[in-house]
Write a protein that holds these residues in place. Sequence first.
Motif, PDB file in Angstrom:
ATOM      1  N   PHE A 214      62.527  37.507  47.066  1.00 20.15           N
ATOM      2  CA  PHE A 214      61.380  36.605  46.954  1.00 20.15           C
ATOM      3  C   PHE A 214      60.541  36.705  48.210  1.00 20.15           C
ATOM      4  O   PHE A 214      61.007  37.123  49.269  1.00 20.15           O
ATOM      5  CB  PHE A 214      61.814  35.161  46.687  1.00 20.15           C
ATOM      6  N   GLU A 215      59.282  36.328  48.071  1.00 17.88           N
ATOM      7  CA  GLU A 215      58.362  36.270  49.201  1.00 17.88           C
ATOM      8  C   GLU A 215      57.406  35.115  48.994  1.00 17.88           C
ATOM      9  O   GLU A 215      56.956  34.852  47.874  1.00 17.88           O
ATOM     10  CB  GLU A 215      57.577  37.572  49.355  1.00 17.88           C
ATOM     11  N   ILE A 216      57.096  34.407  50.085  1.00 14.48           N
ATOM     12  CA  ILE A 216      56.071  33.361  50.078  1.00 14.48           C
ATOM     13  C   ILE A 216      55.038  33.770  51.122  1.00 14.48           C
ATOM     14  O   ILE A 216      55.330  33.781  52.316  1.00 14.48           O
ATOM     15  CB  ILE A 216      56.664  31.979  50.403  1.00 14.48           C
ATOM     16  N   ALA A 217      53.844  34.139  50.680  1.00 14.79           N
ATOM     17  CA  ALA A 217      52.863  34.693  51.613  1.00 14.79           C
ATOM     18  C   ALA A 217      51.467  34.651  51.033  1.00 14.79           C
ATOM     19  O   ALA A 217      51.264  34.400  49.844  1.00 14.79           O
ATOM     20  CB  ALA A 217      53.245  36.129  51.979  1.00 14.79           C
ATOM     21  N   GLN A 218      50.490  34.946  51.915  1.00 21.04           N
ATOM     22  CA  GLN A 218      49.085  34.972  51.518  1.00 21.04           C
ATOM     23  C   GLN A 218      48.777  36.166  50.614  1.00 21.04           C
ATOM     24  O   GLN A 218      49.373  37.236  50.766  1.00 21.04           O
ATOM     25  CB  GLN A 218      48.187  35.064  52.751  1.00 21.04           C
ATOM     26  N   ILE A 219      47.854  35.952  49.682  1.00 22.93           N
ATOM     27  CA  ILE A 219      47.260  37.024  48.891  1.00 22.93           C
ATOM     28  C   ILE A 219      45.746  36.852  48.956  1.00 22.93           C
ATOM     29  O   ILE A 219      45.236  35.764  49.264  1.00 22.93           O
ATOM     30  CB  ILE A 219      47.737  37.016  47.424  1.00 22.93           C
ATOM     31  N   PHE A 220      45.023  37.935  48.645  1.00 18.00           N
ATOM     32  CA  PHE A 220      43.570  37.926  48.787  1.00 18.00           C
ATOM     33  C   PHE A 220      42.939  38.505  47.523  1.00 18.00           C
ATOM     34  O   PHE A 220      43.317  39.589  47.073  1.00 18.00           O
ATOM     35  CB  PHE A 220      43.152  38.750  50.008  1.00 18.00           C
ATOM     36  N   ARG A 221      41.971  37.785  46.961  1.00 20.82           N
ATOM     37  CA  ARG A 221      41.279  38.238  45.758  1.00 20.82           C
ATOM     38  C   ARG A 221      39.766  38.109  45.986  1.00 20.82           C
ATOM     39  O   ARG A 221      39.274  37.014  46.249  1.00 20.82           O
ATOM     40  CB  ARG A 221      41.687  37.396  44.548  1.00 20.82           C
ATOM     41  N   ALA A 222      39.048  39.220  45.845  1.00 22.85           N
ATOM     42  CA  ALA A 222      37.596  39.218  46.080  1.00 22.85           C
ATOM     43  C   ALA A 222      36.841  38.866  44.810  1.00 22.85           C
ATOM     44  O   ALA A 222      35.898  39.545  44.412  1.00 22.85           O
ATOM     45  CB  ALA A 222      37.163  40.573  46.617  1.00 22.85           C
ATOM     46  N   GLU A 223      37.254  37.786  44.166  1.00 26.22           N
ATOM     47  CA  GLU A 223      36.598  37.328  42.948  1.00 26.22           C
ATOM     48  C   GLU A 223      35.481  36.356  43.308  1.00 26.22           C
ATOM     49  O   GLU A 223      35.675  35.466  44.132  1.00 26.22           O
ATOM     50  CB  GLU A 223      37.619  36.649  42.030  1.00 26.22           C
ATOM     51  N   GLU A 224      34.339  36.512  42.693  1.00 27.33           N
ATOM     52  CA  GLU A 224      33.186  35.670  43.024  1.00 27.33           C
ATOM     53  C   GLU A 224      33.201  34.378  42.205  1.00 27.33           C
ATOM     54  O   GLU A 224      32.217  34.017  41.555  1.00 27.33           O
ATOM     55  CB  GLU A 224      31.888  36.456  42.818  1.00 27.33           C
ATOM     56  N   HIS A 225      34.323  33.685  42.258  1.00 27.22           N
ATOM     57  CA  HIS A 225      34.446  32.422  41.540  1.00 27.22           C
ATOM     58  C   HIS A 225      33.828  31.292  42.360  1.00 27.22           C
ATOM     59  O   HIS A 225      33.731  31.372  43.590  1.00 27.22           O
ATOM     60  CB  HIS A 225      35.920  32.093  41.287  1.00 27.22           C
ATOM     61  N   ASP A 226      33.441  30.263  41.681  1.00 27.26           N
ATOM     62  CA  ASP A 226      32.984  29.034  42.345  1.00 27.26           C
ATOM     63  C   ASP A 226      33.472  27.869  41.497  1.00 27.26           C
ATOM     64  O   ASP A 226      32.681  27.144  40.891  1.00 27.26           O
ATOM     65  CB  ASP A 226      31.462  29.043  42.482  1.00 27.26           C
ATOM     66  N   THR A 227      34.800  27.717  41.436  1.00 30.09           N
ATOM     67  CA  THR A 227      35.404  26.718  40.559  1.00 30.09           C
ATOM     68  C   THR A 227      36.330  25.816  41.377  1.00 30.09           C
ATOM     69  O   THR A 227      36.556  26.038  42.573  1.00 30.09           O
ATOM     70  CB  THR A 227      36.238  27.379  39.442  1.00 30.09           C
ATOM     71  N   LEU A 228      36.883  24.822  40.708  1.00 24.80           N
ATOM     72  CA  LEU A 228      37.809  23.893  41.353  1.00 24.80           C
ATOM     73  C   LEU A 228      39.231  24.427  41.418  1.00 24.80           C
ATOM     74  O   LEU A 228      40.109  23.761  41.966  1.00 24.80           O
ATOM     75  CB  LEU A 228      37.803  22.548  40.612  1.00 24.80           C
ATOM     76  N   ARG A 229      39.490  25.632  40.865  1.00 23.90           N
ATOM     77  CA  ARG A 229      40.864  26.114  40.802  1.00 23.90           C
ATOM     78  C   ARG A 229      41.043  27.539  41.326  1.00 23.90           C
ATOM     79  O   ARG A 229      42.108  28.117  41.180  1.00 23.90           O
ATOM     80  CB  ARG A 229      41.357  26.042  39.352  1.00 23.90           C
ATOM     81  N   HIS A 230      39.995  28.098  41.955  1.00 21.87           N
ATOM     82  CA  HIS A 230      40.080  29.444  42.514  1.00 21.87           C
ATOM     83  C   HIS A 230      39.777  29.428  44.012  1.00 21.87           C
ATOM     84  O   HIS A 230      38.893  28.699  44.462  1.00 21.87           O
ATOM     85  CB  HIS A 230      39.083  30.394  41.841  1.00 21.87           C
ATOM     86  N   LEU A 231      40.508  30.262  44.749  1.00 18.30           N
ATOM     87  CA  LEU A 231      40.224  30.537  46.149  1.00 18.30           C
ATOM     88  C   LEU A 231      40.318  32.040  46.366  1.00 18.30           C
ATOM     89  O   LEU A 231      40.930  32.755  45.574  1.00 18.30           O
ATOM     90  CB  LEU A 231      41.211  29.819  47.074  1.00 18.30           C
ATOM     91  N   ASN A 232      39.742  32.516  47.458  1.00 20.42           N
ATOM     92  CA  ASN A 232      39.815  33.942  47.761  1.00 20.42           C
ATOM     93  C   ASN A 232      40.991  34.288  48.672  1.00 20.42           C
ATOM     94  O   ASN A 232      41.358  35.456  48.789  1.00 20.42           O
ATOM     95  CB  ASN A 232      38.504  34.409  48.381  1.00 20.42           C
ATOM     96  N   GLU A 233      41.557  33.294  49.310  1.00 18.77           N
ATOM     97  CA  GLU A 233      42.826  33.442  50.024  1.00 18.77           C
ATOM     98  C   GLU A 233      43.746  32.351  49.505  1.00 18.77           C
ATOM     99  O   GLU A 233      43.371  31.178  49.505  1.00 18.77           O
ATOM    100  CB  GLU A 233      42.643  33.302  51.535  1.00 18.77           C
ATOM    101  N   ALA A 234      44.901  32.741  49.051  1.00 19.11           N
ATOM    102  CA  ALA A 234      45.840  31.783  48.475  1.00 19.11           C
ATOM    103  C   ALA A 234      47.252  32.149  48.901  1.00 19.11           C
ATOM    104  O   ALA A 234      47.485  33.203  49.500  1.00 19.11           O
ATOM    105  CB  ALA A 234      45.728  31.777  46.954  1.00 19.11           C
ATOM    106  N   VAL A 235      48.193  31.269  48.607  1.00 19.94           N
ATOM    107  CA  VAL A 235      49.607  31.547  48.872  1.00 19.94           C
ATOM    108  C   VAL A 235      50.298  31.784  47.540  1.00 19.94           C
ATOM    109  O   VAL A 235      50.156  30.998  46.600  1.00 19.94           O
ATOM    110  CB  VAL A 235      50.279  30.386  49.630  1.00 19.94           C
ATOM    111  N   SER A 236      51.039  32.876  47.472  1.00 24.16           N
ATOM    112  CA  SER A 236      51.774  33.227  46.257  1.00 24.16           C
ATOM    113  C   SER A 236      53.276  33.163  46.520  1.00 24.16           C
ATOM    114  O   SER A 236      53.752  33.559  47.582  1.00 24.16           O
ATOM    115  CB  SER A 236      51.382  34.640  45.815  1.00 24.16           C
ATOM    116  N   ILE A 237      53.998  32.645  45.543  1.00 23.13           N
ATOM    117  CA  ILE A 237      55.468  32.614  45.576  1.00 23.13           C
ATOM    118  C   ILE A 237      55.935  33.680  44.589  1.00 23.13           C
ATOM    119  O   ILE A 237      55.741  33.535  43.381  1.00 23.13           O
ATOM    120  CB  ILE A 237      55.999  31.230  45.165  1.00 23.13           C
ATOM    121  N   ASP A 238      56.507  34.750  45.100  1.00 24.20           N
ATOM    122  CA  ASP A 238      56.850  35.888  44.254  1.00 24.20           C
ATOM    123  C   ASP A 238      58.359  36.084  44.175  1.00 24.20           C
ATOM    124  O   ASP A 238      59.072  35.944  45.170  1.00 24.20           O
ATOM    125  CB  ASP A 238      56.191  37.153  44.794  1.00 24.20           C
TER     126      ASP A 238
END
Length: 439
Positions: A214-238
């Motif tokens: 398992f890993e708990i760490a940052q992930i990065f997505r260059a999605e041009e969202h502007d919503t209440l449930r998206h970020l471009n840097e997030a933490v994923s539990i894998d």
Amino acid sequence: MEYSLGTLRRTHYSKDISPEIAGEEILLMGWVHEIRDLGGIIFVIIRDRDGLMQITAPSKKVDPSILEDLRALRKESVVAIKGTVQEAGKAPNGVEIIPAEINILNLSNQPLPLDPTEKVRAEIDTRLNSRFLDLRKANVSSIFKIKANMFKTIREYFYENEVIEINTPKLVASATEGGTELFPITYFEKEAFLGQSPQLYKQMMMGAGFDKVFEIAQIFRAEEHDTLRHLNEAVSIDFEASFMDDRDVLKILDGMITKVLQSTKENCAAELEALNFTLDIPEGPFPEVTYDDAVDIINSKGVDMEWGEDLSREAEKALGDIQDGFYFLTQWPLAIKPFYAMPDSERPEISCAFDLMYKNLEISSGATRVHQYDLLVKQMLERDLNPDGFGAYLNAFKYGMAPHAGWGVGADRLAMVLTGVENIRETVLFPRDRHRLTP
């Protein structure tokens, strides 16, 4: 535990001061939350990490120099106050402190960028611009205390189940899943990217014989969202496990989320109260809905959806109105899942993949992974991906890759569920979206 600052030594946090220690002399450190000067008596509320404590200074009982120091205080200044504890039924914790000594450790500038008492409420952008001050509010800091308990519980769950914690690179040479949703960076003479996911690396660990990781760490997505449930840097539990399929890891995910819900309710009662939020814990395993059934449900709600499409936001809302709580969405079409998802042996157009949803919010995605080299390359080509860009990853599949499955959980979205907030930015200390790169 005691903390020192020069000759000053903090003896108690606010939560430790109760009627049981009435008559004792203590030293409290914190921020000036409120000041009320009624002439013959001064009340100062001190705030620390754990709550509020009332300082009561009657002019007939307290030295005039102490009264002068109290009147010189400014809201949000940092102070150390030594005094005697006495019972006071109307004060926080049923006690107050009669001050004997005051040390002003740092005076705050005025006016404040926002009001931590929330008598004047601030908009989210104002709050995020002065996040250090926003975080002093009990309801805001409660979100991160709940989130800390969430991570602690998850790590305990994994370690109890003999899962090895790993750390994978966040600077990568190619996309995890293809596409253009990548942040390119200059890496010496080469182009590199911020990692979308640890997916390829945790699969490589299945070829390394780690069995469960398992890993708990940052992930990065260059999605041009502007919503209440998206970020471009997030933490994923894998999580990834060898010799398991989607059914096995689905049960593990169910168990982990259930444990997190129980731990939050047991260990974070004060924080949930500060948020005025009641956390419901479902009984038994989370229900399952197949993709086929989901399409029928969504269309019955008046939202047009063709079989083979991914769920639109409207479709997610329509389905979430029926499934009130956590549920698994299973048997997705293979074509809309990543190249590493295993096709079903009886219905090859279907993947052995699932999503965990909470109402209309996607929390997790998982699947049985393709472990056969030839099939993996075939599915890459079908998605217009160049296998040459995945050389190091593909090499792990040439020399004895174990069958495996796994999932990833959006930690910040899970924190939304645990705290009842509707904006994912509330669950991140310093959120990064398409408009915000500071503070």
